[in-house]
Design an enzyme around this catalytic site. Structure first.
Site, mmCIF file in Angstrom:
data_model
loop_
_atom_site.group_PDB
_atom_site.id
_atom_site.type_symbol
_atom_site.label_atom_id
_atom_site.label_comp_id
_atom_site.label_asym_id
_atom_site.label_seq_id
_atom_site.Cartn_x
_atom_site.Cartn_y
_atom_site.Cartn_z
ATOM 1 N N GLY A 27 37.012 39.740 47.734
ATOM 2 C CA GLY A 27 38.032 39.834 48.790
ATOM 3 C C GLY A 27 37.883 38.701 49.790
ATOM 4 N N GLY A 30 40.646 37.638 52.338
ATOM 5 C CA GLY A 30 41.146 38.623 53.292
ATOM 6 C C GLY A 30 40.521 38.435 54.673
ATOM 7 N N SER A 124 35.404 52.601 56.471
ATOM 8 C CA SER A 124 36.251 52.468 57.665
ATOM 9 C C SER A 124 36.041 53.697 58.544
ATOM 10 C CB SER A 124 37.697 52.384 57.214
ATOM 11 O OG SER A 124 38.558 52.765 58.260
ATOM 12 N N SER A 125 36.356 53.555 59.835
ATOM 13 C CA SER A 125 36.179 54.689 60.755
ATOM 14 C C SER A 125 37.098 55.860 60.395
ATOM 15 C CB SER A 125 36.457 54.251 62.197
ATOM 16 O OG SER A 125 37.745 53.687 62.296
ATOM 17 N N CYS A 126 38.120 55.625 59.556
ATOM 18 C CA CYS A 126 39.024 56.734 59.211
ATOM 19 C C CYS A 126 38.404 57.725 58.231
ATOM 20 C CB CYS A 126 40.347 56.206 58.673
ATOM 21 S SG CYS A 126 40.196 55.536 57.034
ATOM 22 N N TYR A 153 43.276 57.102 51.562
ATOM 23 C CA TYR A 153 42.373 55.953 51.710
ATOM 24 C C TYR A 153 40.985 56.451 52.124
ATOM 25 C CZ TYR A 153 40.899 51.675 54.354
ATOM 26 O OH TYR A 153 40.253 50.581 54.878
ATOM 27 N N LYS A 157 37.313 55.993 50.314
ATOM 28 C CA LYS A 157 36.171 55.375 51.011
ATOM 29 C C LYS A 157 34.965 56.319 51.048
ATOM 30 C CE LYS A 157 37.882 51.359 52.080
ATOM 31 N NZ LYS A 157 37.285 50.131 51.537
ATOM 32 N N HIS A 196 48.175 46.372 60.492
ATOM 33 C CA HIS A 196 47.628 47.188 61.587
ATOM 34 C C HIS A 196 48.310 46.815 62.903
ATOM 35 C CE1 HIS A 196 44.232 47.510 58.633
ATOM 36 N NE2 HIS A 196 44.338 48.768 59.021
HETATM 37 N N1 LIG Z 1 41.219 45.490 58.617
HETATM 38 C C1 LIG Z 1 40.621 46.482 59.255
HETATM 39 O O1 LIG Z 1 40.963 46.815 60.404
HETATM 40 C C2 LIG Z 1 39.496 47.221 58.608
HETATM 41 C C3 LIG Z 1 39.037 46.913 57.334
HETATM 42 N N2 LIG Z 1 37.995 47.637 56.783
HETATM 43 C C4 LIG Z 1 37.512 47.388 55.433
HETATM 44 O O2 LIG Z 1 37.145 46.041 55.233
HETATM 45 C C5 LIG Z 1 37.417 45.657 53.885
HETATM 46 C C6 LIG Z 1 38.274 44.410 53.886
HETATM 47 O O3 LIG Z 1 39.484 44.663 54.584
HETATM 48 P P1 LIG Z 1 40.441 43.488 55.083
HETATM 49 O O4 LIG Z 1 39.726 42.191 54.975
HETATM 50 O O5 LIG Z 1 41.023 43.922 56.362
HETATM 51 O O6 LIG Z 1 41.608 43.545 53.998
HETATM 52 P P2 LIG Z 1 42.558 42.371 53.517
HETATM 53 O O7 LIG Z 1 43.785 43.037 53.011
HETATM 54 O O8 LIG Z 1 42.690 41.329 54.557
HETATM 55 O O9 LIG Z 1 41.763 41.743 52.310
HETATM 56 C C7 LIG Z 1 41.502 42.472 51.164
HETATM 57 C C8 LIG Z 1 41.167 41.518 50.040
HETATM 58 O O10 LIG Z 1 40.973 42.268 48.835
HETATM 59 C C9 LIG Z 1 41.654 41.600 47.788
HETATM 60 N N3 LIG Z 1 42.067 42.547 46.759
HETATM 61 C C10 LIG Z 1 42.866 43.633 46.905
HETATM 62 N N4 LIG Z 1 43.048 44.225 45.721
HETATM 63 C C11 LIG Z 1 42.355 43.503 44.809
HETATM 64 C C12 LIG Z 1 42.152 43.606 43.412
HETATM 65 N N5 LIG Z 1 42.731 44.574 42.692
HETATM 66 N N6 LIG Z 1 41.380 42.687 42.819
HETATM 67 C C13 LIG Z 1 40.809 41.687 43.518
HETATM 68 N N7 LIG Z 1 40.944 41.533 44.838
HETATM 69 C C14 LIG Z 1 41.718 42.432 45.479
HETATM 70 C C15 LIG Z 1 42.858 40.984 48.463
HETATM 71 O O11 LIG Z 1 43.404 39.965 47.687
HETATM 72 P P3 LIG Z 1 45.003 39.844 47.639
HETATM 73 O O12 LIG Z 1 45.452 39.733 49.068
HETATM 74 O O13 LIG Z 1 45.209 38.621 46.841
HETATM 75 O O14 LIG Z 1 45.484 41.101 46.988
HETATM 76 C C16 LIG Z 1 42.261 40.496 49.763
HETATM 77 O O15 LIG Z 1 41.673 39.224 49.625
HETATM 78 C C17 LIG Z 1 38.085 46.846 53.219
HETATM 79 O O16 LIG Z 1 37.143 47.570 52.487
HETATM 80 C C18 LIG Z 1 38.572 47.667 54.381
HETATM 81 O O17 LIG Z 1 38.617 49.021 54.060
HETATM 82 C C19 LIG Z 1 37.395 48.636 57.489
HETATM 83 C C20 LIG Z 1 37.790 48.968 58.739
HETATM 84 C C21 LIG Z 1 38.888 48.295 59.404
HETATM 85 C C1 LIG Z 2 41.678 50.566 60.485
HETATM 86 C C2 LIG Z 2 42.440 51.835 60.263
HETATM 87 O O1 LIG Z 2 43.821 51.600 60.389
HETATM 88 C C3 LIG Z 2 44.693 52.684 60.167
HETATM 89 O O2 LIG Z 2 44.645 53.629 61.186
HETATM 90 P P1 LIG Z 2 45.231 53.400 62.620
HETATM 91 O O3 LIG Z 2 44.125 53.046 63.534
HETATM 92 O O4 LIG Z 2 46.058 54.557 62.997
HETATM 93 O O5 LIG Z 2 46.109 52.101 62.362
HETATM 94 P P2 LIG Z 2 47.235 51.214 62.938
HETATM 95 O O6 LIG Z 2 46.592 49.971 63.428
HETATM 96 O O7 LIG Z 2 48.289 51.050 61.910
HETATM 97 O O8 LIG Z 2 47.876 52.017 64.174
HETATM 98 C C4 LIG Z 2 47.179 52.277 65.352
HETATM 99 C C5 LIG Z 2 48.091 52.880 66.392
HETATM 100 O O9 LIG Z 2 49.008 51.860 66.835
HETATM 101 C C6 LIG Z 2 50.329 52.357 66.849
HETATM 102 N N1 LIG Z 2 51.269 51.251 66.697
HETATM 103 C C7 LIG Z 2 52.134 50.838 67.658
HETATM 104 N N2 LIG Z 2 52.914 49.863 67.204
HETATM 105 C C8 LIG Z 2 52.498 49.611 65.927
HETATM 106 C C9 LIG Z 2 52.936 48.685 64.958
HETATM 107 O O10 LIG Z 2 53.848 47.904 65.148
HETATM 108 N N3 LIG Z 2 52.251 48.706 63.774
HETATM 109 C C10 LIG Z 2 51.216 49.560 63.519
HETATM 110 N N4 LIG Z 2 50.588 49.490 62.334
HETATM 111 N N5 LIG Z 2 50.825 50.477 64.436
HETATM 112 C C11 LIG Z 2 51.455 50.499 65.620
HETATM 113 C C12 LIG Z 2 50.338 53.369 65.721
HETATM 114 O O11 LIG Z 2 51.427 54.252 65.844
HETATM 115 C C13 LIG Z 2 48.974 54.031 65.914
HETATM 116 O O12 LIG Z 2 49.050 54.985 66.939
HETATM 117 C C14 LIG Z 2 44.472 53.473 58.982
HETATM 118 O O13 LIG Z 2 45.563 53.270 58.182
HETATM 119 C C15 LIG Z 2 43.136 53.388 58.366
HETATM 120 O O14 LIG Z 2 43.334 53.034 57.077
HETATM 121 C C16 LIG Z 2 42.131 52.486 58.965
HETATM 122 O O15 LIG Z 2 41.054 52.333 58.451
#
Ligand SMILES: NC(=O)C1=CN([C@@H]2O[C@H](COP(=O)(O)OP(=O)(O)OC[C@H]3O[C@@H](n4cnc5c(N)ncnc54)[C@H](OP(=O)(O)O)[C@@H]3O)[C@@H](O)[C@H]2O)C=CC1
Ligand SMILES: C[C@H]1O[C@H](OP(=O)(O)OP(=O)(O)OC[C@H]2O[C@@H](n3cnc4c(=O)[nH]c(N)nc43)[C@H](O)[C@@H]2O)[C@@H](O)[C@@H](O)C1=O
Length: 326
Positions: A27, A30, A124-126, A153, A157, A196
């Site tokens: 990943g 990402g 993730s915290s969820c 999800y 996790k 997000h």
């Molecule tokens: N973002 C956040 O706020 C949070 C993230 N996390 C965790 O951190 C980790 C990374 O998240 P994040 O960096 O945000 O996610 P991103 O969506 O930014 O990146 C995910 C990466 O995984 C790759 N990927 C997805 N599916 C496949 C597949 N089938 N085969 C190979 N590669 C794949 C994607 O490639 P491609 O885009 O090409 O599909 C991408 O590079 C996850 O486990 C997530 O749960 C935890 C808490 C919060």
């Molecule tokens: C990291 C975490 O992220 C996810 O949980 P979440 O914290 O609820 O995520 P969120 O960032 O999408 O929203 C946070 C709050 O924000 C509000 N909100 C306002 N305006 C927008 C808006 O425009 N977009 C989004 N997405 N949310 C919005 C929204 O209504 C909510 O109250 C999980 O899917 C879970 O998978 C996970 O791991």
């Protein structure tokens, strides 16, 4: 959830000493994976094993198996997953449970069977119950029902954490799990609906500023509280855990600071320089009311975050302006 009985059974293996060790970061394009790669490169690691999604689809068991058999990395950091915000999680529950179960099952099992020394899994915290005690301690896991908008999800996790624990117990294999709070930073997903909240608002405010719009719509009531961590801090914590942690229990990784969505919206509005009004769309879900994590275990090990939300937002907006097509 049981005591951490494996501590001491699986000794810590040095991670930082050999900069030529083959480290597979999955990943890597990402948000999280790219920050981990930047950090490893900054530390001088020279043998990173990276594959894009199109080069290696991690949902395909045979391909993952062949990859690990041929490449035999020493360390694996699993940052590939199906990830999205509240709307994406609610709209594509099948993808969120199936893809994540497939990726993590394939990678964890193949890593073990092909001699990987240590693997770090990201949850993730969820994973914690919707009404968990605040701040949420690690042992709140599986104590009451999950938040419905992201339970698919979360269940995947939780299975990943349990799989790492099971392999530790049965095979004495060093698989650890880290649970980050809501993350943001360079390479985030700025999709208007599926991202997000923080990148979604940054994009919406930016586009409104450019178009000189009078108002911007923000989802929900604005009352939910969220904890945000810059992804460079998370990457630092991941490297710290690879070096310093070998235990059964998942460890929380957060900033310790929470803001309401209303406060966040005001902050992003200020950083972007949008001067219009906010309009709240209460037909959109709020999700979990609060999810501040208790990170005292990580703090006791010696790690703490460094980047404030204000600085992190400025850094992310700079990155957005330089890298996202306007
Ligand atoms: N973002 C956040 O706020 C949070 C993230 N996390 C965790 O951190 C980790 C990374 O998240 P994040 O960096 O945000 O996610 P991103 O969506 O930014 O990146 C995910 C990466 O995984 C790759 N990927 C997805 N599916 C496949 C597949 N089938 N085969 C190979 N590669 C794949 C994607 O490639 P491609 O885009 O090409 O599909 C991408 O590079 C996850 O486990 C997530 O749960 C935890 C808490 C919060
Ligand atoms: C990291 C975490 O992220 C996810 O949980 P979440 O914290 O609820 O995520 P969120 O960032 O999408 O929203 C946070 C709050 O924000 C509000 N909100 C306002 N305006 C927008 C808006 O425009 N977009 C989004 N997405 N949310 C919005 C929204 O209504 C909510 O109250 C999980 O899917 C879970 O998978 C996970 O791991």
């Amino acid at each position: 959830m049981g005591e951490d009985t494996s501590d001491g059974k699986i000794p810590l293996c040095p991670f930082l000493t050999d900069k030529t060790a083959k480290i597979c970061v999955l990943g890597h394009r990402g948000l999280v994976g790219s920050a981990i790669v930047r950090k490893l490169q900054h530390l001088g690691f020279t043998n990173l094993l990276l594959r894009t999604h199109s080069e290696l689809d991690l949902t395909r068991q045979n391909d993952v198996e062949t990859f690990f058999e041929a490449k035999k990395p020493r360390f694996v950091i699993l940052a590939a997953a199906k990830v999205g915000g509240i709307h994406a999680n609610s709209t594509y529950p099948a993808d969120f449970i199936a893809v994540n179960l497939q990726i993590q099952t394939n990678v964890i099992d193949s890593s073990y069977r092909h001699g990987v020394q240590k693997l770090l899994f990201l949850g993730s915290s969820c994973i914690y119950p919707k009404f968990a005690p605040q701040p949420i301690p690690e042992d709140a896991l599986l104590t009451s029902p999950l938040e419905p908008t992201n339970e698919w999800y979360a269940v995947a996790k939780i299975a990943g954490i349990k799989m790492c624990q099971a392999y530790r117990i049965q095979y004495g294999w060093d698989a650890i799990s880290a649970m980050p709070t809501n993350l943001y930073g360079p390479n985030d997903n700025f999709h208007p609906e599926n991202s997000h909240v923080l990148p979604a608002l940054m994009r919406r405010f930016h586009e409104a500023k450019v178009k000189k719009a009078k108002e911007v719509v923000v989802w929900g009531t604005g009352s939910p509280l969220r904890e945000f961590l810059h992804v460079d801090d998370l990457a630092d914590a991941v490297i710290f855990l690879m070096e310093s942690y070998s235990g059964l229990g998942q460890l929380n990784v957060g900033s310790g600071k929470e803001v309401s969505i209303k406060e966040l919206a005001e902050l992003v509005k200020e950083v972007v320089g949008f001067e219009g009004e906010l309009v709240w769309d209460a037909s959109k879900p709020d999700g979990t009311p609060r999810k501040l994590m208790d990170c005292s275990k990580l703090a006791e090990l010696g790690w703490s975050p460094k980047i404030s939300l204000k600085d992190g937002l400025a850094d992310t907006y700079k990155w957005y302006l330089e890298n996202v097509k306007q």
